[in-house]
Structures are given as C-alpha cells and as structure tokens.
Design a protein around this motif. Structure first.
Motif, PDB file in Angstrom:
ATOM      1  N   VAL A 253      87.328 -28.821 114.862  1.00 36.36           N
ATOM      2  CA  VAL A 253      86.990 -27.578 114.074  1.00 36.36           C
ATOM      3  C   VAL A 253      87.654 -27.682 112.683  1.00 36.36           C
ATOM      4  CG1 VAL A 253      88.705 -26.052 115.056  1.00 36.36           C
ATOM      5  CG2 VAL A 253      86.751 -25.052 113.895  1.00 36.36           C
ATOM      6  N   GLY A 254      88.898 -28.306 112.644  1.00 33.51           N
ATOM      7  CA  GLY A 254      89.787 -28.243 111.519  1.00 33.51           C
ATOM      8  C   GLY A 254      89.285 -29.508 110.703  1.00 33.51           C
ATOM      9  N   ASP A 255      88.429 -30.329 111.174  1.00 32.22           N
ATOM     10  CA  ASP A 255      87.829 -31.420 110.227  1.00 32.22           C
ATOM     11  C   ASP A 255      86.475 -30.919 109.630  1.00 32.22           C
ATOM     12  OD1 ASP A 255      90.050 -33.261 111.055  1.00 32.22           O
ATOM     13  OD2 ASP A 255      88.924 -33.162 113.058  1.00 32.22           O
ATOM     14  N   LYS A 256      86.057 -29.888 109.959  1.00 32.93           N
ATOM     15  CA  LYS A 256      84.755 -29.330 109.439  1.00 32.93           C
ATOM     16  C   LYS A 256      84.995 -29.097 107.894  1.00 32.93           C
ATOM     17  CE  LYS A 256      82.555 -29.271 113.416  1.00 32.93           C
ATOM     18  NZ  LYS A 256      81.524 -30.151 113.824  1.00 32.93           N
ATOM     19  N   VAL A 257      83.869 -29.603 107.054  1.00 30.22           N
ATOM     20  CA  VAL A 257      83.911 -29.268 105.596  1.00 30.22           C
ATOM     21  C   VAL A 257      84.054 -28.208 105.277  1.00 30.22           C
ATOM     22  CG1 VAL A 257      82.889 -30.024 103.543  1.00 30.22           C
ATOM     23  CG2 VAL A 257      82.782 -31.727 105.301  1.00 30.22           C
ATOM     24  N   SER A 258      83.328 -27.337 106.153  1.00 31.12           N
ATOM     25  CA  SER A 258      83.219 -25.910 105.724  1.00 31.12           C
ATOM     26  C   SER A 258      84.445 -25.064 105.836  1.00 31.12           C
ATOM     27  CB  SER A 258      82.043 -25.152 106.466  1.00 31.12           C
ATOM     28  OG  SER A 258      82.571 -24.995 107.892  1.00 31.12           O
ATOM     29  N   MET A 259      85.499 -25.491 106.770  1.00 33.29           N
ATOM     30  CA  MET A 259      86.669 -24.929 106.796  1.00 33.29           C
ATOM     31  C   MET A 259      87.701 -25.385 105.936  1.00 33.29           C
ATOM     32  SD  MET A 259      85.765 -23.026 109.515  1.00 33.29           S
ATOM     33  CE  MET A 259      87.167 -22.661 110.432  1.00 33.29           C
ATOM     34  N   ALA A 260      87.608 -26.270 105.112  1.00 33.75           N
ATOM     35  CA  ALA A 260      88.551 -26.957 104.469  1.00 33.75           C
ATOM     36  C   ALA A 260      89.508 -25.912 103.581  1.00 33.75           C
ATOM     37  CB  ALA A 260      88.090 -27.965 103.438  1.00 33.75           C
ATOM     38  N   SER A 261      88.966 -24.903 103.246  1.00 36.25           N
ATOM     39  CA  SER A 261      89.594 -24.028 102.313  1.00 36.25           C
ATOM     40  C   SER A 261      89.872 -22.635 102.905  1.00 36.25           C
ATOM     41  CB  SER A 261      88.861 -23.720 100.963  1.00 36.25           C
ATOM     42  OG  SER A 261      88.570 -25.154 100.276  1.00 36.25           O
ATOM     43  N   ILE A 262      89.749 -22.469 104.303  1.00 32.39           N
ATOM     44  CA  ILE A 262      89.689 -21.163 104.736  1.00 32.39           C
ATOM     45  C   ILE A 262      91.132 -20.638 104.850  1.00 32.39           C
ATOM     46  CG2 ILE A 262      90.052 -21.872 107.220  1.00 32.39           C
ATOM     47  CD1 ILE A 262      87.824 -19.838 107.844  1.00 32.39           C
ATOM     48  N   GLU A 263      91.194 -19.327 104.555  1.00 35.20           N
ATOM     49  CA  GLU A 263      92.557 -18.725 104.643  1.00 35.20           C
ATOM     50  C   GLU A 263      92.900 -17.666 105.918  1.00 35.20           C
ATOM     51  OE1 GLU A 263      93.111 -16.741 100.889  1.00 35.20           O
ATOM     52  OE2 GLU A 263      92.992 -18.460  99.971  1.00 35.20           O
ATOM     53  N   THR A 264      91.828 -17.098 106.283  1.00 33.25           N
ATOM     54  CA  THR A 264      91.904 -16.041 107.575  1.00 33.25           C
ATOM     55  C   THR A 264      90.898 -16.584 108.320  1.00 33.25           C
ATOM     56  OG1 THR A 264      92.658 -14.457 105.873  1.00 33.25           O
ATOM     57  CG2 THR A 264      91.718 -13.684 107.945  1.00 33.25           C
ATOM     58  N   LEU A 265      91.434 -16.724 109.812  1.00 34.95           N
ATOM     59  CA  LEU A 265      90.411 -16.996 110.988  1.00 34.95           C
ATOM     60  C   LEU A 265      90.842 -16.057 112.030  1.00 34.95           C
ATOM     61  CD1 LEU A 265      88.275 -18.639 112.075  1.00 34.95           C
ATOM     62  CD2 LEU A 265      89.842 -20.391 112.868  1.00 34.95           C
ATOM     63  N   VAL A 266      89.993 -15.119 112.274  1.00 32.33           N
ATOM     64  CA  VAL A 266      90.329 -14.105 113.495  1.00 32.33           C
ATOM     65  C   VAL A 266      89.239 -14.137 114.461  1.00 32.33           C
ATOM     66  CG1 VAL A 266      90.548 -11.721 113.749  1.00 32.33           C
ATOM     67  CG2 VAL A 266      91.379 -12.561 111.517  1.00 32.33           C
ATOM     68  N   LEU A 267      89.601 -14.547 115.410  1.00 36.08           N
ATOM     69  CA  LEU A 267      88.673 -14.797 116.607  1.00 36.08           C
ATOM     70  C   LEU A 267      89.077 -13.901 117.774  1.00 36.08           C
ATOM     71  CD1 LEU A 267      88.530 -18.810 116.774  1.00 36.08           C
ATOM     72  CD2 LEU A 267      86.809 -16.971 115.526  1.00 36.08           C
ATOM     73  N   SER A 268      89.869 -13.160 117.821  1.00 40.49           N
ATOM     74  CA  SER A 268      90.647 -12.244 118.850  1.00 40.49           C
ATOM     75  C   SER A 268      89.505 -11.315 119.507  1.00 40.49           C
ATOM     76  CB  SER A 268      91.968 -11.317 118.369  1.00 40.49           C
ATOM     77  OG  SER A 268      92.610 -12.107 117.663  1.00 40.49           O
ATOM     78  N   HIS A 269      89.908 -11.071 120.851  1.00 41.61           N
ATOM     79  CA  HIS A 269      89.029 -10.200 121.874  1.00 41.61           C
ATOM     80  C   HIS A 269      87.797 -10.876 121.941  1.00 41.61           C
ATOM     81  CE1 HIS A 269      91.993  -7.084 121.459  1.00 41.61           C
ATOM     82  NE2 HIS A 269      92.388  -7.388 120.170  1.00 41.61           N
ATOM     83  N   ASN A 270      87.659 -12.247 122.186  1.00 43.77           N
ATOM     84  CA  ASN A 270      86.216 -12.715 122.944  1.00 43.77           C
ATOM     85  C   ASN A 270      86.804 -13.568 124.226  1.00 43.77           C
ATOM     86  OD1 ASN A 270      83.938 -12.794 120.724  1.00 43.77           O
ATOM     87  ND2 ASN A 270      85.783 -13.152 119.632  1.00 43.77           N
ATOM     88  N   PRO A 271      86.802 -12.710 124.941  1.00 39.27           N
ATOM     89  CA  PRO A 271      87.485 -13.230 126.548  1.00 39.27           C
ATOM     90  C   PRO A 271      86.874 -14.413 127.013  1.00 39.27           C
ATOM     91  CG  PRO A 271      86.191 -11.081 126.852  1.00 39.27           C
ATOM     92  CD  PRO A 271      86.308 -11.110 125.468  1.00 39.27           C
ATOM     93  N   GLN A 272      85.723 -14.897 126.606  1.00 39.94           N
ATOM     94  CA  GLN A 272      85.153 -15.867 126.954  1.00 39.94           C
ATOM     95  C   GLN A 272      85.261 -17.211 126.173  1.00 39.94           C
ATOM     96  OE1 GLN A 272      81.040 -15.425 128.982  1.00 39.94           O
ATOM     97  NE2 GLN A 272      81.312 -13.327 128.115  1.00 39.94           N
ATOM     98  N   ILE A 273      86.141 -17.178 125.088  1.00 42.31           N
ATOM     99  CA  ILE A 273      86.459 -18.144 124.343  1.00 42.31           C
ATOM    100  C   ILE A 273      87.690 -18.909 125.125  1.00 42.31           C
ATOM    101  CG2 ILE A 273      87.477 -19.110 122.021  1.00 42.31           C
ATOM    102  CD1 ILE A 273      85.929 -16.888 120.813  1.00 42.31           C
ATOM    103  N   GLY A 274      87.220 -19.902 125.888  1.00 38.19           N
ATOM    104  CA  GLY A 274      88.313 -20.523 126.636  1.00 38.19           C
ATOM    105  C   GLY A 274      88.527 -21.862 126.218  1.00 38.19           C
ATOM    106  N   GLY A 275      89.420 -22.855 126.899  1.00 36.17           N
ATOM    107  CA  GLY A 275      89.811 -24.190 126.584  1.00 36.17           C
ATOM    108  C   GLY A 275      91.046 -24.195 125.795  1.00 36.17           C
TER     109      GLY A 275
END
Length: 644
Positions: free
Chosen positions: A522-544
């Motif tokens: 995910v950190g290698d994706k071109v779309s993510m190269a400039s991201i400042e805020t990433l919020v994924l909380s409260h998705n209980p099925q995001i595992g791994g």
C-alpha cells in the motif's frame, strides 16, 4: 488580511514614483552634494552592520553623493531630496529583493530638504524610528515598511504636515497610534500601519485626516470602538481594520463614505447590528464583516449597494430572514453568510443575481423549499447550503441545470439514493455527508472524473467500492466514514492518476465494514505518495498485519487504525515516516515490542497502543505520552508504566 487592490495600488504607486524620482533627481545638479547631507548619509551607513546586497557600496566619502551614490537624488542646489532604497536602481537592473541589517540613524533628520525616504522591504532594519525624522518638514513620502523596527510611532510625526503617504506596515512597532500626529497630517493620502503590535484605540482625531484615501490598520492589537469621526473621511476608498480586537458597533456615520471601495472589519470583536446607513456605501465593491459578534437582522438597505461584488458576513450572530432586496445586487459575485442564525426561506428574488459565482449559506437555520429560481444562476460555481434544516428529502431536479464546481448539501435531510444526473456534472467538490443516503455506491461514480474532494460520510451506504472508482484520477480527499461500506480497500488505494494531480491528501474510511488484510505494498501505490492523513479505525474485519510499506509515506502525519483486527508486530519501518505526529493503533491484537525507531520520531505527539498484546520495555520518547496510551498491554513496562 491585506486587500489585493490596496497592495497592488501601493506597489504600483511606489514603483512609478521611484522611477520618476530617479529621472528627476539623478541628473547632475549645479552644485555638489551639501556637506551636512553627505555627513548625515555617511552616519546612516555607519549604523548598517551588514549589507549583503551591496546597496551602499557606492556611498564613499571621496565621491559626490548627488552624482555617484545609488539611491540618492538631489535638487539643483545640491540638497538631498530623495533617499529611495539605496541600490534599487543600479545600471539597467532593478534589485527588487535586497536586505540590510542595522538601525536607523538619527542623522537622517538632518536632511532638511528631504522629500522622499524609502527604506522599505530591507527586512532587517531594527531598533526604533528616530524621533528626529519629525524634523523633515518637506517630507512627502515615508516608507519604512517590511523591516523589524520596534518601539512606538514618534509623536514628532505631527510636524510632517506635507506628508502624503506613510507606510510603517509589517514591523514590530508597539504602543498607541499618536492622536496628535493624526490631527496634523491633513495632507496624508495613504496610511499603512498593518502587521505590527499596536495597541489602544483608533484615535478620534483620525477624522481630521480628510485627504485620506487608503487606511490600513489590519493585524494589530487595536481595541476600543471605531470612532464616529471616521465618517468625515469623505475621500476614503480603502479601509482595512481587520484582525484586531476592536469592540463596539459599526458606527452609523460609516454610511457617509460614498467613495469607499473596500471595507474589511473581519476578525474583531464587534457587536451590535449592521446599520441601515450601509446603503450610503454606493461605491463599495468588497465588504467583509466576518468573524465578529454582530447580531440583529440584516437591514433591507443592504440591497442598495449598486457596486458590491463580494459580501462576506460569515461567523457572526445575525438573525432574522434573508433580505429579498439582495436580489437587486446584479454586480454581486460572492456571498458568504455561513455560521449565523438566519431563519426562513431563501428568497426567490435571489435568482436574479445573474453574476453570482459563490453562494454559501451553510450552518444557519434556513428552511425549505429551495426556490427553483436559483436554477437561473448560470455563473454559479460554488453552492453550500450545508447544515440547514431544509428537509430536502431529495435533491431538486432543477439542480441539474447548474454548472457547479463545488456542491455541498451536507446535513440537509436528503434521503434515498444518489441522483444519476450527478454523473454528467463537472463537480470537483461534492459533500453530501450527514444525510440519509442509502443503497450502493453507483458504478457511474467513475464518470465524475473531475472530483477532487468527495465526502459521503455519515450516511447509510452499504456496498463495496465499485471497480469504476479507479477512474477518479483527480481525487485527493476522500471521506466515507460512518457508513456500511464493505469489501477490500485495494480499489481505493490503487486508483489511477492524472499526473501531477490526483495524489491522495486524506482518506477517512473509519466506522465501516471493510475487510482485510491490507495490501502489503500500500505504501508503494502511486496514489498514496503524498498522503498526510489515513484513518481506517473501527473496521473490525480489517485483519492481518500493519504493512511495513506505510513507512515509505514521507508526508504521512496522521495514522489511525484503532479497533480493527490487526495482529503481528508494529513495523519498525513506521519510524521512516518522519512527518508522523499521530499514531493510533489501540484495541487490536498487536504483539511484540514497541520499536524504538517509531518512538524516536521528532514530531510524534500522539501515540496510542492501548489494549493490545504488546510486551517489553517502552522506549524513551519526547512526546510525554500518558500511561493510558499503553494500558491494557500486560507485558509492557517502563515509564510511564511501572518499572521493568
């Protein structure tokens, strides 16, 4: 905020005047430079401790200051009449960005014939303004702005009775504006004191400055009320009193300023109502009263401003109905009334605002229906009616006739599904959050290829993200939190771009039903190269596990993944994301130790890993993180928890 018109006029005036002065005074005088003047200028040079631009290199005792010194002009008797940013004119080149360190010498007051003194924008002139400048009785232009001058404005300036322009802006001046000085400066056209630390009230004597066309006092600490004598300034065209601590009401006398083009009173503490006399401002084009405590209803006379283009009243306490008379303002291009307490319906007469480009009525108490006459506003680019109890149920079909660039109807009672006519619109900013929208995110969302900002948060969507989402090549900000979206996250992170545009700035997918694991790259994706805020909380099925590649996101500031199903270790690679200020990983199943590299991040202020399965010693950190951020990890020890 300084007005663009005022700043441009100021710059143009200086450049034209200095060019004229150069050709007027640089011709060889009939007599050599007067000894008193040459001595005074050399004394000024002696106070300059650093001259990196070599502005004073031609100022040599053995040469004639009238014929060979840059920036100095003399009259036919050999008296210095112009000192204008020494070195500004050097051969055929204009030195537009120069600096000089030192203090102002009191000997400048000995230049008894001086008419122009321009030492502006030298950036590092320090110390007080010498009161001896008050001896320059022939001075007409005094520019000392954009330096680091301190102390007060000398009361001796009352003697500068021929002064036409006085700019002391963008320094560190303090104290009060001397009332006696203003009373004497009856020839002054322009007064710029903005960007200082001036205190006290605006003196009543300002009403004596009857020649004034430009008054800029913004960004100080001025208090008290605006004196009623302001109404005597019949020639005033620009007045900026914004960003102060001014109290009291807008004086009724302000309606006498029939030449006024720009009036900024924003970011003060003003109270009371807007006077009906505002209709007297027949030349007014730019009006900004925002960020005050103005109350009462907006007078109908506001509809008698024949030249108004920009009317900004947001974030006050204004009440009552919106005046139908505003529909007469055919010149109006921007109207900002958000953050007030307006009630009732939007007047249908506003459909006559043929030049309107921005209409922001958000965060009021307006009720529906929205008049269909607004469909005539073909130049409208921004419409924000968010957070009004409009009770829309559905977005009116006539909205499809508008050519909107920014379209915001958050919290207006919309229900059902997204209207398909949006798919053919060129909307860039779409905010329909906090409504009752349901159903799937339609595949035609991929047709909205101009989207740069999409906020559908706090609705009832329940679907995965369609494959067509990848077509949103300009999308930079995405907020889908508090829905029931499901499926994998990869489609979002893998969207295509229109280089150099389309890199994500912020993503909030929290409080949904997305599933994991997250793609390791995910950190290698071109779309993510400039991201400042990433919020994924409260998705209980995001595992791994947490992808180590997130550490490659060099601009990432906020990472929130609380209450997911994450397991494994916290990757030490997160410590490579040097801009991180907030990391929230609480209520997961993370194990192992906390990486020292992560805790050593210089900008880290928030770090919460509570209620995981972490163990080992807590690494030292600079952020003073509380014990609660580590609680619920029975294997952790060390400050701020119990010693190991």
């Amino acid at each position: 905020m300084a007005s663009p018109s005022s700043s441009s006029s100021r710059t143009t005036t200086i450049l034209i005047f200095l060019i004229l002065c150069f050709f007027s005074f640089q011709s060889q005088p009939s007599q050599a430079c007067h000894a008193v003047d040459q001595s005074a200028l050399l004394a000024f040079k002696a106070k300059i401790t650093h001259d990196p631009s070599n502005l004073l290199s031609t100022w040599q005792p053995s040469t004639d200051c009238c014929t060979t010194w840059d920036g100095v002009g003399c009259d036919f008797t050999g008296r210095v009449v112009n000192v204008s940013r020494p070195g500004l004119f050097s051969g055929d080149d204009l030195i537009t960005d120069a600096s000089m360190t030192g203090t102002l010498s009191s000997t400048l007051g000995d230049l008894s014939s001086l008419r122009i003194l321009d030492l502006s924008d030298l950036k590092d002139l320090k110390g007080p303004i010498p009161p001896e400048l008050g001896k320059l009785q022939h001075l007409t232009y005094l520019f000392l702005d954009s330096n680091r001058l301190t102390g007060s404005i000398p009361s001796s300036f009352r003697n500068l009775v021929h002064l036409k322009k006085l700019y002391l802006s963008n320094n560190q001046l303090s104290g009060v504006i001397p009332s006696s000085a203003l009373q004497s400066l009856t020839s002054l056209n322009e007064l710029g004191l903005s960007g200082n630390q001036l205190t006290g009230s605006i003196p009543w004597s300002i009403g004596k400055m009857v020649s004034l066309t430009n008054l800029d006092l913004h960004s100080n600490y001025l208090s008290g009320s605006i004196p009623a004598t302001i109404g005597f300034l019949k020639n005033l065209k620009f007045m900026d009193l914004s960003e102060n601590q001014i109290t009291g009401s807008i004086p009724y006398s302000i309606g006498s300023l029939s030449q006024l083009v720009l009036l900024y009173l924003n970011q003060n503490r003003m109270t009371g109502s807007i006077p009906s006399s505002i209709s007297g401002l027949v030349s007014l084009q730019f009006c900004r009263f925002s960020e005050n405590k103005l109350s009462g209803s907006l007078p109908a006379s506001v509809g008698k401003l024949p030249s108004i283009q920009r009317l900004i009243l947001e974030n006050n306490k204004l009440t009552g109905r919106l005046p139908a008379s505003i529909g007469h303002l055919k010149t109006l291009t921007e109207l900002y009334f958000s953050g007030n307490h307006f009630t009732g319906e939007i007047p249908s007469s506003w459909g006559n605002l043929q030049n309107l480009q921005t209409l922001d009525l958000s965060r009021n108490q307006l009720s529906g229906p929205i008049p269909h006459q607004l469909g005539k506003l073909q130049l409208l680019q921004t419409l924000d009616l968010s957070f009004n109890p409009l009770g829309l149920v559905s977005i009116p079909e006539w909205f499809a006739r508008l050519n909107l660039f920014r379209f915001m109807l958050a919290g207006t009672g919309i229900k059902g599904q997204l209207p398909k006519w949006l798919s053919s619109r060129s909307v860039s900013v779409l905010d329909l959050s906090s409504n009752g929208l349901t159903g799937k995110l339609p595949r035609w969302i991929g047709n909205m290829t101009n989207l740069s900002f999409l906020n559908l948060s706090n609705n009832g969507f329940h679907s995965s993200i369609p494959e067509e989402f990848k077509n949103l090549t300009l999308l930079m900000d995405l907020d889908l939190h508090s829905n029931r979206f499901n499926g994998q996250l990869g489609i979002i992170f893998s969207k295509t771009l229109s280089e150099p545009l389309g890199h994500f700035n912020s993503i909030d997918l929290s409080h949904n039903m997305f599933t994991g694991p997250m793609d390791e790259d995910v950190g290698d994706k071109v779309s993510m190269a400039s991201i400042e805020t990433l919020v994924l909380s409260h998705n209980p099925q995001i595992g791994g596990s947490i992808p180590a590649s997130l550490g490659k996101l060099s601009g990432l500031q906020v990472l929130e993944m609380a209450e997911n199903g994450l397991s494994g270790r916290i990757p030490w690679e997160l410590g490579e994301a040097k801009e991180l200020t907030s990391i929230v990983l609480s209520k997961n199943k993370l194990n192992g130790s906390i990486p020292e590299k992560v805790m050593r991040l210089d900008k880290l202020r928030v770090f919460d890993v509570s209620e995981n399965r972490l163990s080992g010693r807590i690494p030292p950190n600079k952020a003073r993180i509380p014990a609660s951020s580590f609680s619920g990890n029975w294997g952790l020890c060390g400050a701020p928890l119990t010693p190991c």
